[in-house]
Design a protein around this motif. Structure first.
Motif, PDB file in Angstrom:
ATOM      1  N   ASN A 366       0.915  -1.383   0.204  1.00  0.00           N
ATOM      2  CA  ASN A 366      -0.160   0.121   0.052  1.00  0.00           C
ATOM      3  C   ASN A 366       0.200   1.216   0.443  1.00  0.00           C
ATOM      4  OD1 ASN A 366      -3.526  -0.517   0.384  1.00  0.00           O
ATOM      5  ND2 ASN A 366      -1.868  -1.931   1.842  1.00  0.00           N
ATOM      6  N   GLY A 367       2.016   1.316  -0.309  1.00  0.00           N
ATOM      7  CA  GLY A 367       2.690   2.376  -1.280  1.00  0.00           C
ATOM      8  C   GLY A 367       3.284   2.836   0.758  1.00  0.00           C
ATOM      9  N   LEU A 368       2.952   1.687   1.886  1.00  0.00           N
ATOM     10  CA  LEU A 368       3.587   3.383   3.614  1.00  0.00           C
ATOM     11  C   LEU A 368       4.839   2.830   2.981  1.00  0.00           C
ATOM     12  CD1 LEU A 368       0.418   2.149   5.409  1.00  0.00           C
ATOM     13  CD2 LEU A 368       1.014   4.047   4.259  1.00  0.00           C
ATOM     14  N   MET A 369       5.794   1.777   2.906  1.00  0.00           N
ATOM     15  CA  MET A 369       7.020   1.810   3.208  1.00  0.00           C
ATOM     16  C   MET A 369       7.754   0.940   1.878  1.00  0.00           C
ATOM     17  SD  MET A 369       7.747  -1.407   6.252  1.00  0.00           S
ATOM     18  CE  MET A 369       7.019  -0.697   7.210  1.00  0.00           C
ATOM     19  N   THR A 370       8.705   1.181   1.619  1.00  0.00           N
ATOM     20  CA  THR A 370       9.824   0.448   0.986  1.00  0.00           C
ATOM     21  C   THR A 370      10.283  -0.735   1.073  1.00  0.00           C
ATOM     22  OG1 THR A 370      11.743   1.377   1.300  1.00  0.00           O
ATOM     23  CG2 THR A 370      10.579   2.801  -0.045  1.00  0.00           C
ATOM     24  N   PRO A 371       9.929  -1.711  -0.319  1.00  0.00           N
ATOM     25  CA  PRO A 371      10.727  -3.397   0.511  1.00  0.00           C
ATOM     26  C   PRO A 371      12.016  -3.411   1.529  1.00  0.00           C
ATOM     27  CG  PRO A 371       9.966  -2.884  -1.779  1.00  0.00           C
ATOM     28  CD  PRO A 371       9.726  -1.383  -0.849  1.00  0.00           C
ATOM     29  N   ASP A 384      19.201  -4.308  -4.486  1.00  0.00           N
ATOM     30  CA  ASP A 384      18.919  -3.475  -5.186  1.00  0.00           C
ATOM     31  C   ASP A 384      17.709  -2.922  -6.396  1.00  0.00           C
ATOM     32  OD1 ASP A 384      21.526  -3.475  -5.312  1.00  0.00           O
ATOM     33  OD2 ASP A 384      22.437  -4.389  -7.078  1.00  0.00           O
ATOM     34  N   GLY A 385      17.448  -1.621  -6.102  1.00  0.00           N
ATOM     35  CA  GLY A 385      15.362  -1.518  -6.570  1.00  0.00           C
ATOM     36  C   GLY A 385      14.541  -1.512  -5.454  1.00  0.00           C
ATOM     37  N   GLY A 386      15.764  -2.078  -4.161  1.00  0.00           N
ATOM     38  CA  GLY A 386      13.812  -2.049  -3.470  1.00  0.00           C
ATOM     39  C   GLY A 386      13.793  -0.813  -2.047  1.00  0.00           C
ATOM     40  N   ASP A 387      13.874   0.564  -3.046  1.00  0.00           N
ATOM     41  CA  ASP A 387      14.229   2.097  -2.340  1.00  0.00           C
ATOM     42  C   ASP A 387      12.859   2.166  -2.893  1.00  0.00           C
ATOM     43  OD1 ASP A 387      16.249   1.603  -0.625  1.00  0.00           O
ATOM     44  OD2 ASP A 387      17.718   2.502  -1.973  1.00  0.00           O
ATOM     45  N   VAL A 388      12.134   1.803  -4.024  1.00  0.00           N
ATOM     46  CA  VAL A 388      10.761   2.063  -4.821  1.00  0.00           C
ATOM     47  C   VAL A 388      10.050   2.045  -3.861  1.00  0.00           C
ATOM     48  CG1 VAL A 388       9.751   2.957  -6.958  1.00  0.00           C
ATOM     49  CG2 VAL A 388      12.392   2.284  -6.565  1.00  0.00           C
ATOM     50  N   LEU A 389       8.690   2.740  -3.193  1.00  0.00           N
ATOM     51  CA  LEU A 389       7.436   2.844  -2.991  1.00  0.00           C
ATOM     52  C   LEU A 389       6.630   1.660  -4.169  1.00  0.00           C
ATOM     53  CD1 LEU A 389       6.427   6.352  -1.292  1.00  0.00           C
ATOM     54  CD2 LEU A 389       7.111   4.063  -0.393  1.00  0.00           C
ATOM     55  N   LEU A 390       5.900   0.860  -4.177  1.00  0.00           N
ATOM     56  CA  LEU A 390       5.160   0.285  -4.723  1.00  0.00           C
ATOM     57  C   LEU A 390       3.347   0.391  -3.782  1.00  0.00           C
ATOM     58  CD1 LEU A 390       7.324  -2.716  -4.880  1.00  0.00           C
ATOM     59  CD2 LEU A 390       7.401  -1.324  -5.962  1.00  0.00           C
ATOM     60  N   VAL A 391       2.588   0.326  -5.275  1.00  0.00           N
ATOM     61  CA  VAL A 391       1.382  -0.431  -5.201  1.00  0.00           C
ATOM     62  C   VAL A 391       0.870  -1.145  -5.717  1.00  0.00           C
ATOM     63  CG1 VAL A 391       0.489   1.957  -6.380  1.00  0.00           C
ATOM     64  CG2 VAL A 391      -0.911   1.173  -4.183  1.00  0.00           C
ATOM     65  N   GLN A 392      -1.066  -2.284  -4.934  1.00  0.00           N
ATOM     66  CA  GLN A 392      -0.963  -2.823  -5.980  1.00  0.00           C
ATOM     67  C   GLN A 392      -2.132  -2.211  -7.458  1.00  0.00           C
ATOM     68  OE1 GLN A 392      -3.239  -5.486  -4.492  1.00  0.00           O
ATOM     69  NE2 GLN A 392      -2.606  -5.526  -2.279  1.00  0.00           N
ATOM     70  N   GLY A 393      -1.352  -2.837  -8.239  1.00  0.00           N
ATOM     71  CA  GLY A 393      -2.066  -2.085  -9.547  1.00  0.00           C
ATOM     72  C   GLY A 393      -3.802  -1.911  -9.626  1.00  0.00           C
TER      73      GLY A 393
END
Length: 433
Positions: A366-371, A384-393
């Motif tokens: 839900n974009g509250l924290m990065t991986p 690597d690549g784990g500092d991006v905020l994600l959200v379900q499509g």
């Protein structure tokens, strides 16, 4: 205790009845002294610590505060969040406060004095550049606080007898509860001495009842013709009782015409066990602790223990964490510094592995924290690549949901309203004439 016949001298034959009454009155006075403590209502720190509830409360709270990670941050103007500081003062607070004392040991003994006598002090040593290099605990009994022109000063008497005076800005000072003058403080043990004394008296009375092989004091009654005969019968009965107790024999024979009566109150009628449980509850109230953390589980179950965990963090630890954070920030960095101290309570709220991982996954999805922030909570290295905020499509704003449906949905079936279509033979550009 054996049989509590406390004859002091050989009575005359004609005074046997009178002497027996004196013994009974004396015995009741001794029991009353046990129940009232026989001392003033005040209680010393040593006595208070002998009560298991107080011992458990101080040990639990001081260890809980000592186990929280201490971190130093610096406020930043950007949107990236505050910057975490490592090395220097962060190592002093989080690893070792001086060459011989770890941070955990310092905080444990520090808060043991806060929750015991009610106050703790620590001297802050700085180098010539004004940076903190050491923290040195100050013994409670050797420290005196005074106010001069509105500013606090701390007089510390060393073992040699020499007195050193420190300014308030150089002393970390946490009190259980300050008085209105902000110089003196309330001692929780002395303030609640009556409740603690009640628990001590219950333990003391239990010791008199269950000491000496569990034989309480009794009065022996019988057809005694003289005091000498009564003394001999009492001595014989005491010997037989002690031997039976050692041998584990539950039945004690008595000669015909003799009887035993308990001296004092019956522990069952006094509800000795409920009194001791109530004493634990009193200590829990003093320190605002759920009773389960004092190992009082008579009313604990799997459902309410979890809520007591939340109560501990929200209503007890949070108060002390905030007070400690602000005191450290003020005394180490000053009023105008952008740096501040923070104690991490996440470890106290970790819960079981399944619940913890599910919470981290939801926060990432839900974009509250990065991986990588989620991995850091589990002490795992970043990727690597784990500092991006994600959200379900599948999750989109409501106002965009209709537009997306309009672009992707098939044409409506015109048969329902009789509209003509090219398939019905009507021209595509047909208009009303």
């Amino acid at each position: 205790m054996g049989f509590g016949l406390s004859f002091r001298r050989r009575p005359e034959p004609e005074a046997v009845e009178a002497r027996a009454e004196v013994v009974m009155a004396s015995g009741e006075a001794e029991i009353a002294e046990v129940l009232t403590g026989g001392v003033p209502e005040g209680v010393s720190m040593k006595e208070a610590l002998s009560l298991p509830g107080v011992w458990a409360a101080i040990n639990f709270l001081s260890a809980a505060m000592a186990g929280l990670p201490v971190e130093v941050f610096e406020k930043t103007a950007g949107d990236g969040g505050d910057k975490k500081i490592t090395g220097g003062v962060a190592d002093v607070l989080g690893a070792a406060v001086n060459d011989t004392t770890t941070s955990f040991t310092w905080r444990e003994t520090f808060f043991a004095e806060v929750f015991g006598p009610g106050r703790a002090y620590t001297y802050v040593e700085r180098n010539r550049q004004g940076k903190v290099i050491n923290l040195f605990p100050m013994e409670y009994q050797r420290t005196t606080v005074r106010k001069v022109n509105g500013r606090l000063f701390y007089d510390y008497r060393e073992p040699s007898g020499k007195v050193k005076t420190y300014a308030g800005a150089d002393v970390i000072d946490i009190a259980f509860l300050l008085k209105a003058d902000h110089v003196n403080h309330h001692n929780p043990v002395q303030t609640c001495a009556s409740a603690i004394r009640q628990g001590l008296n219950a333990n003391r009375y239990a010791l008199t009842v269950f000491g000496k092989n569990g034989v309480p004091p009794y009065v022996l009654k019988g057809p005694f013709a003289a005091g000498k005969e009564m003394m001999r019968a009492a001595a014989d009965l005491m010997k037989v009782t002690m031997r039976f107790a050692r041998e584990g024999k539950p039945v004690l024979p008595l000669p015909a015409g003799h009887d035993l009566e308990r001296l004092g109150d019956d522990p069952d009628k006094m509800q000795l066990t409920p009194v001791q449980i109530f004493a634990v509850g009193q200590v829990a109230r003093i320190y605002q602790l759920p009773p389960v953390f004092l190992q009082e589980l008579s009313k604990g179950n799997y459902n309410n223990i979890e809520h007591q965990d939340l109560h501990l963090v929200k209503h007890t630890l949070r108060r002390w964490v905030k007070k400690f954070e602000q005191e450290l920030t003020l005394k180490i960095f000053g009023r105008t510094s952008r740096r501040y101290v923070k104690l991490n309570l996440d470890a106290m709220m970790r819960g079981d592995f399944k619940t913890r991982i599910e919470a981290i996954v939801k926060a990432i999805q839900n974009g509250l924290m990065t991986p990588n922030e989620g991995r850091a909570l589990e002490n795992r290295a970043p990727l690597d690549g784990g500092d991006v905020l994600l959200v379900q499509g599948a999750t989109v704003p409501i106002e965009l949901a209709g537009k997306a449906f309009a672009k992707t949905a098939p044409a409506a079936d015109p048969a329902s309203d009789g509209a003509a279509t090219p398939d019905d033979g009507a021209p595509e550009d047909q208009t009303d004439n």
